[in-house]
Design an enzyme around this catalytic site. Structure first.
Site, short mmCIF file in Angstrom:
data_model
loop_
_atom_site.label_atom_id
_atom_site.label_comp_id
_atom_site.label_asym_id
_atom_site.label_seq_id
_atom_site.Cartn_x
_atom_site.Cartn_y
_atom_site.Cartn_z
N HIS A 125 10.76 17.48 -50.09
CA HIS A 125 11.43 17.10 -51.34
C HIS A 125 12.95 17.32 -51.21
CE1 HIS A 125 7.42 18.38 -53.35
NE2 HIS A 125 7.48 17.08 -53.45
N LYS B 110 -2.93 17.29 -63.60
CA LYS B 110 -3.06 17.68 -62.19
C LYS B 110 -3.35 19.16 -62.01
CE LYS B 110 -0.47 14.23 -59.65
NZ LYS B 110 0.60 14.05 -58.67
N ARG C 143 6.20 9.08 -47.06
CA ARG C 143 6.00 9.82 -45.81
C ARG C 143 5.28 8.98 -44.78
NH1 ARG C 143 3.49 14.54 -49.31
NH2 ARG C 143 3.08 12.66 -50.50
N SER D 40 2.99 19.39 -51.03
CA SER D 40 2.82 20.62 -51.80
C SER D 40 1.37 21.11 -51.67
CB SER D 40 3.14 20.38 -53.27
OG SER D 40 4.47 19.95 -53.42
P1 ADP Z 1 3.75 13.53 -57.54
O1 ADP Z 1 2.71 14.39 -58.15
O2 ADP Z 1 4.53 12.72 -58.52
O3 ADP Z 1 3.33 12.72 -56.34
P2 ADP Z 1 5.09 15.28 -55.70
O4 ADP Z 1 5.89 16.48 -56.05
O5 ADP Z 1 3.86 15.50 -54.88
O6 ADP Z 1 4.80 14.60 -57.08
O7 ADP Z 1 5.99 14.22 -54.97
C1 ADP Z 1 7.10 13.63 -55.57
C2 ADP Z 1 7.62 12.55 -54.67
O8 ADP Z 1 8.08 13.13 -53.46
C3 ADP Z 1 6.58 11.49 -54.26
O9 ADP Z 1 7.22 10.24 -54.15
C4 ADP Z 1 6.12 11.96 -52.91
O10 ADP Z 1 5.67 10.87 -52.11
C5 ADP Z 1 7.42 12.54 -52.37
N1 ADP Z 1 7.18 13.56 -51.35
C6 ADP Z 1 6.34 14.61 -51.40
N2 ADP Z 1 6.39 15.32 -50.26
C7 ADP Z 1 7.29 14.70 -49.46
C8 ADP Z 1 7.77 14.90 -48.15
N3 ADP Z 1 7.31 15.87 -47.37
N4 ADP Z 1 8.68 14.05 -47.67
C9 ADP Z 1 9.12 13.02 -48.42
N5 ADP Z 1 8.71 12.75 -49.66
C10 ADP Z 1 7.80 13.57 -50.18
#
Ligand code: ADP
Length: 172
Positions: free
Chosen positions: A19, A43, A92, A130
């Site tokens: 992130h 979630k 990703r 996460s």
């Molecule tokens: P959500 O529940 O909305 O998917 P996340 O916190 O899991 O929320 O992810 C938010 C955004 O960040 C999403 O677009 C996800 O694909 C992206 N994301 C999560 N982890 C990574 C990572 N390691 N590298 C790049 N983007 C990421």
């Protein structure tokens, strides 16, 4: 309508280096990056909304272009309220594509001005999520290579209180 700002929405449960990499890249393109932390009730997040916001704020405090706020309700309503219609999402791998594509199109259906910009993190972070970080932490692994210090600290704390170590059997 501002094209100088972008909204990066997500659950951030907790924030990872993936992130942060996306936030840093977005901050090179936009003057302001509004990190919008979704309540994510459906979630069942591990961390409360104030904790997720606090971890993000502490982890981005060195970058004045980053603003961290809570997001409740529809993203399109928040976008209209702020007058910011550019969304940032991270991609990703191909596995992210279908969901992200669907979300982007749905958001645009709800608000025609909304555009989604996809950013790809450094290769080292493409395997990070996460969910996997929480799994490693639950099993007692070291999460420092994957999350910033505020998140590592909060993971240690929350897992200590929610999963106490097994009691020793004194009869053994
Ligand atoms: P959500 O529940 O909305 O998917 P996340 O916190 O899991 O929320 O992810 C938010 C955004 O960040 C999403 O677009 C996800 O694909 C992206 N994301 C999560 N982890 C990574 C990572 N390691 N590298 C790049 N983007 C990421």
């Amino acid at each position: 309508m501002s094209t100088r700002s972008a909204i990066y929405p997500g659950s951030f449960d907790p924030v990872t280096f993936g992130h942060l990499d996306v936030i840093a890249r977005a901050a090179h393109i936009f003057e302001t990056v509004i990190v919008a932390v979704a309540t994510g009730e459906g979630k069942h997040p591990l961390f409360s909304l104030p904790d997720r916001i606090a971890m993000l704020k502490e982890s981005t405090s060195d970058n004045p272009a980053v603003e961290v706020v809570a997001l409740s309700g529809l993203l399109v309503d928040f976008a209209a309220e702020r007058g910011v219609f550019t969304m940032i999402r991270g991609l990703r791998a191909v596995s992210d594509f279908e969901f992200e594509f669907q979300m982007a199109l749905m958001n645009r259906k709800l608000e025609a001005r909304l555009e989604t910009v996809f950013l790809t993190p450094k290769e080292d972070y493409t395997y990070l999520s996460s969910r996997i970080v929480k799994e490693v932490a639950r099993l007692g692994g070291n999460v420092s290579p994957f999350v910033p210090e505020p998140a590592a600290r909060m993971l240690r704390k929350i897992l200590k209180t929610s999963c106490p170590p097994p009691l020793h059997d004194s009869s053994a």
